[in-house]
Design a protein around this motif. Structure first.
Motif, mmCIF file in Angstrom:
data_model
loop_
_atom_site.group_PDB
_atom_site.id
_atom_site.type_symbol
_atom_site.label_atom_id
_atom_site.label_comp_id
_atom_site.label_asym_id
_atom_site.label_seq_id
_atom_site.Cartn_x
_atom_site.Cartn_y
_atom_site.Cartn_z
ATOM 1 N N THR A 28 37.685 39.034 46.574
ATOM 2 C CA THR A 28 37.813 40.697 46.617
ATOM 3 C C THR A 28 38.022 41.159 45.343
ATOM 4 O O THR A 28 38.581 40.667 44.454
ATOM 5 C CB THR A 28 38.907 41.178 47.716
ATOM 6 O OG1 THR A 28 40.203 40.764 47.047
ATOM 7 C CG2 THR A 28 38.866 40.299 49.038
ATOM 8 N N GLN A 29 37.901 42.526 45.320
ATOM 9 C CA GLN A 29 38.331 43.275 43.858
ATOM 10 C C GLN A 29 39.819 43.139 43.522
ATOM 11 O O GLN A 29 40.073 43.473 42.370
ATOM 12 C CB GLN A 29 37.867 44.568 43.892
ATOM 13 C CG GLN A 29 38.845 45.565 44.988
ATOM 14 C CD GLN A 29 38.183 45.625 46.312
ATOM 15 O OE1 GLN A 29 37.648 44.668 47.043
ATOM 16 N NE2 GLN A 29 38.252 46.859 46.782
ATOM 17 N N THR B 60 27.113 46.354 39.691
ATOM 18 C CA THR B 60 27.780 47.234 38.975
ATOM 19 C C THR B 60 27.183 48.090 38.058
ATOM 20 O O THR B 60 27.306 49.309 37.590
ATOM 21 C CB THR B 60 29.041 47.061 38.441
ATOM 22 O OG1 THR B 60 29.087 46.162 37.342
ATOM 23 C CG2 THR B 60 29.718 46.617 39.590
ATOM 24 N N ASP C 256 30.146 40.684 37.283
ATOM 25 C CA ASP C 256 30.954 41.535 38.266
ATOM 26 C C ASP C 256 32.237 40.755 38.520
ATOM 27 O O ASP C 256 32.244 39.906 39.829
ATOM 28 C CB ASP C 256 30.068 42.080 39.383
ATOM 29 C CG ASP C 256 29.175 43.146 39.247
ATOM 30 O OD1 ASP C 256 29.340 43.673 38.154
ATOM 31 O OD2 ASP C 256 28.232 43.205 39.904
ATOM 32 N N PRO D 207 36.368 40.621 39.618
ATOM 33 C CA PRO D 207 37.062 41.307 40.447
ATOM 34 C C PRO D 207 37.652 42.395 39.860
ATOM 35 O O PRO D 207 37.643 43.675 40.425
ATOM 36 C CB PRO D 207 38.272 40.320 40.869
ATOM 37 C CG PRO D 207 37.847 38.813 40.935
ATOM 38 C CD PRO D 207 36.729 39.109 39.488
ATOM 39 N N GLN D 208 37.949 42.418 38.585
ATOM 40 C CA GLN D 208 38.437 43.765 37.737
ATOM 41 C C GLN D 208 37.491 44.705 37.559
ATOM 42 O O GLN D 208 37.293 45.911 37.726
ATOM 43 C CB GLN D 208 39.115 43.192 36.473
ATOM 44 C CG GLN D 208 39.574 44.407 35.534
ATOM 45 C CD GLN D 208 40.705 45.181 36.219
ATOM 46 O OE1 GLN D 208 41.518 44.367 36.969
ATOM 47 N NE2 GLN D 208 40.719 46.404 36.233
ATOM 48 N N LEU E 209 34.818 45.096 39.681
ATOM 49 C CA LEU E 209 34.354 45.685 40.894
ATOM 50 C C LEU E 209 35.685 46.428 41.476
ATOM 51 O O LEU E 209 35.399 47.485 41.920
ATOM 52 C CB LEU E 209 34.218 44.356 41.928
ATOM 53 C CG LEU E 209 33.072 43.429 41.717
ATOM 54 C CD1 LEU E 209 33.107 42.380 42.841
ATOM 55 C CD2 LEU E 209 31.745 44.332 42.273
ATOM 56 N N LYS E 210 36.880 46.197 40.821
ATOM 57 C CA LYS E 210 37.970 47.134 41.332
ATOM 58 C C LYS E 210 37.759 48.612 40.617
ATOM 59 O O LYS E 210 37.767 49.489 41.174
ATOM 60 C CB LYS E 210 39.386 46.313 40.862
ATOM 61 C CG LYS E 210 40.434 47.433 41.213
ATOM 62 C CD LYS E 210 41.841 46.598 40.923
ATOM 63 C CE LYS E 210 43.068 47.322 41.154
ATOM 64 N NZ LYS E 210 43.152 47.344 42.940
#
Length: 325
Positions: free
Chosen positions: A50-51, A75, A115, A117-118, A120-121
């Motif tokens: 996950t993000q 992204t 992409d 996690p960071q 995507l967050k």
């Protein structure tokens, strides 16, 4: 496959908030008694991240026993992904606190190398994603396998810079109902599919049907329709900034030629380091305006609508009246 149509010519066919033109697919065995076919025996239980950096299993943790909304993104997409994500943000707002309780959103990156996690967050924050919506990455081979199983896979095409079709998979794993729809569809239509069709036994109440004769007459201009279906996910006219700027008065400060070019080729305008486009890109958290591939007629209709709204603002300003939200 649906062919792209002239949007302005379709405006008279659609009543916003009540109907939508879309292409969707219903799994051939979408019946509760055949649920096992579309459960653990079908979906790969791959590991995703996950993000927030949390590891999850696709079937066990994300899908099993849940109503889910799944789309594929990356992204740095300059075409459909920004609108796709903004549209789902609208749907999340319409569904309210049901998201994260009995409906779950998952956006899975098809470019896991970039992409992280960071990344995507940060992307999720730009689009004001709320709890109940996860942005996920993982191993490229696993994601390719999953996207094929979900029916969302697009073969690489060097002539298609977008890289994928903006579709969303909507499903209820418990009942075995699965449907694919355009991810950029009318948000009210999508929220009805997600919130009512998939869970009608729990939330719908029998209500007397109303006659169309009771409906109020509706006048909808082509430009207004295009704005509502393509721009309203990120912009308002007179109600403040959203993901992008409030466009009330934009035609008073930008020339018609600039507006036309920016609407049709925002990616090229930004790449050319246009000072206005660059300033907007920096101010609004580097969210890219998508290239909507609008026709000349649709672009002209949209510019005309923005000009009419700007003219109204100019009239209010010249009389000393304050604009009301």
């Amino acid at each position: 496959m649906c062919r792209r149509k002239n949007i302005a010519s379709m405006a008279a066919l659609v009543i916003l908030g009540a109907a939508s033109i879309s292409c969707f697919y219903l799994a051939p065995a979408a019946k509760a008694f055949d649920k096992s076919r579309w459960g653990a025996n079908y979906f790969p239980n791959i590991e995703l991240i996950t993000q927030d950096g949390r590891k999850v299993k696709f079937y066990d943790d994300l899908v099993k026993g849940k109503i889910v909304v799944i789309d594929l993104i990356y992204t740095h997409c300059v075409d459909s992904c920004p609108l796709e994500t903004a549209r789902l943000a609208q749907v999340q707002t319409i569904l309210g606190d049901r998201v994260g309780k009995d409906v779950f959103f998952y956006s899975i990156s098809i470019d896991p190398e970039h992409d992280t996690p960071q990344v995507l967050k940060e992307y999720a924050e730009k689009y004001h994603a709320k709890p109940g919506w996860l942005f996920l990455t993982g191993k490229k081979d696993d994601i390719d396998l999953l996207s094929k199983k979900l029916g969302l896979y697009t073969e690489p095409d060097p002539n298609d810079r977008d890289g994928h079709t903006p579709s969303v998979l909507i499903g209820n794993e418990e009942t075995g109902q699965w449907m694919r729809n355009s991810a950029t569809d009318n948000p009210r239509f999508l929220s009805i599919l997600i919130g009512d069709w998939l869970n009608s036994w729990k939330y719908s109440a029998a209500q007397p049907a109303k006659s169309y004769s009771e409906a109020a007459p509706m006048k909808l201009e082509a430009g207004q329709y295009i704005f509502a279906t393509h721009c309203a996910a990120c912009h308002t006219v007179g109600h403040g900034d959203k993901i992008g700027p409030d466009l009330l008065g934009v035609a008073n400060v930008r020339s018609q030629d600039w507006l036309t070019r920016y609407i049709q080729e925002p990616d090229k305008v930004l790449a050319a380091k246009d000072p206005v486009a660059t300033a907007l890109f920096q101010k609004y958290k580097q969210v890219r305006m998508p290239n909507l591939r609008l026709s000349n007629d649709d672009t002209a209709a949209l510019v005309k609508f923005l000009q009419s709204q700007s003219a109204g603002q100019h009239k209010i300003a010249s009389t000393g009246l304050r604009q009301q939200p």
